[in-house]
Design an enzyme around this catalytic site. Sequence first.
Site, PDB file in Angstrom:
ATOM      1  CB  SER A 155      -0.940  -0.041   1.214  1.00 20.12           C
ATOM      2  OG  SER A 155      -1.892   0.986   1.185  1.00 20.12           O
ATOM      3  NE  ARG A 225      -8.772   1.307  11.202  1.00 23.09           N
ATOM      4  CZ  ARG A 225      -7.749   0.838  10.513  1.00 23.09           C
ATOM      5  NH1 ARG A 225      -7.173   1.600   9.591  1.00 23.09           N
ATOM      6  NH2 ARG A 225      -7.285  -0.367  10.736  1.00 23.09           N
ATOM      7  CG  ASP A 319      -6.299  -3.651  -3.469  1.00 19.11           C
ATOM      8  OD1 ASP A 319      -7.130  -2.761  -3.180  1.00 19.11           O
ATOM      9  OD2 ASP A 319      -5.073  -3.527  -3.267  1.00 19.11           O
ATOM     10  CG  HIS A 352      -5.698  -2.077   0.175  1.00 25.99           C
ATOM     11  ND1 HIS A 352      -4.812  -2.046  -0.881  1.00 25.99           N
ATOM     12  CD2 HIS A 352      -5.171  -1.267   1.139  1.00 25.99           C
ATOM     13  CE1 HIS A 352      -3.794  -1.243  -0.576  1.00 25.99           C
ATOM     14  NE2 HIS A 352      -3.994  -0.771   0.639  1.00 25.99           N
ATOM     15  CG  ASP A 353      -6.969  -4.928   5.361  1.00 22.54           C
ATOM     16  OD1 ASP A 353      -6.208  -3.962   5.157  1.00 22.54           O
ATOM     17  OD2 ASP A 353      -7.820  -4.932   6.278  1.00 22.54           O
TER      18      ASP A 353
END
Length: 376
Positions: A155, A225, A319, A352-353
Amino acid sequence: MGEARGSVGVVEAQRAVFAEPLALSSGATLPAFELMYETYGTLNAERSNAILVCHALNASHHVAGVYAGRPDSEGWWDNMIGPGKPVDTERFFVVGVNNLGSCFGSTGPMSINPATGEPWGSDFPIVTIEDWVDGQARLADRLGIRRFAAVMGGSLGGMQALAWATRYPERIAHALVIAAAPNLSAQNIAFNEVARAAILTDPDFHDGHFYAHGVKPVRGLRVARMIGHITYISDEQMGEKFGRQLREGIKYSFDPEFEIESYLRYQGEKFSEYFDANTYLRITKALDYFDPARATGGDLAKALAPARARFLVISFTTDWRFSPARSREIVKALVENRRDVSYAEIVAPHGHDAFLLDTLQYHAVVRAYLARASTQ
């Protein structure tokens, strides 16, 4: 206490103090600064086996291992780094560093401004990815590392690896650019702006000087968040984990009724307890500003022309924040420059994680690439 197989074990953070000023991209100058870092493994006699790990938005220098007496303090990329792991600390000397502007010990908004004797707060200058890389280069000098065997990150960390390859081309042999992009899309900038707006409009923000008021803009941080977390998970993964499950049935209220609502609120609450609002604002701005091709009229190939490193570029199929298409832009630009580049598009449902997880194929690619790199 027995250590988990493949763990680097108990680690300690270290602090590097730099008295020399650091000129920033914004035109501001930090008169002095400190960087927190950790190291794992042993630097060889030739000082040629060092790997720099660059962190993403909410991470830090604590990449692997645990702190003494805190078995729950596992580093954020512990599954990747350690003896026998893809980044093998029996072969490599790994350096994790906390970037300028962070809230985990390196000089940032929570630090004391020497000009006022008070925390910097909103007076701390906005720093860029290029500024972070310049600070990391100073740390490499301090450690006696003239050239990294590799610089890697996922990232935002992958963007730093890309910046290293063009900013210090002679000081990096390999760049591992994972789940990254050559710049943010308009949609990504929009997500960041909404998250910042949540913080800036929190009554407890006090124009960034909330430390003096003894409060934190926790409401804004929670929302920021929650917004960010939505973008880190794929729709497939979110549906599989939560679907439309209700916690206790429909209650016709605005309390969290769906499991996904409860999960997001939990993530927001947890984040607001340990992260700094001024840091969040600055790191998201650094993301927004990163664009190597800005200086070359949008020509990414021309922007990456100075790079001399070999590259491993990795993307993940689900992602949608930094899609595989964005990684392929990087690969195309490198190929146009006749750079040595390997590309892997990993099938993974996590969004994405995925770069943080230990997907078998993903780790196998990193392991094989670094095994070859160590013999070159």
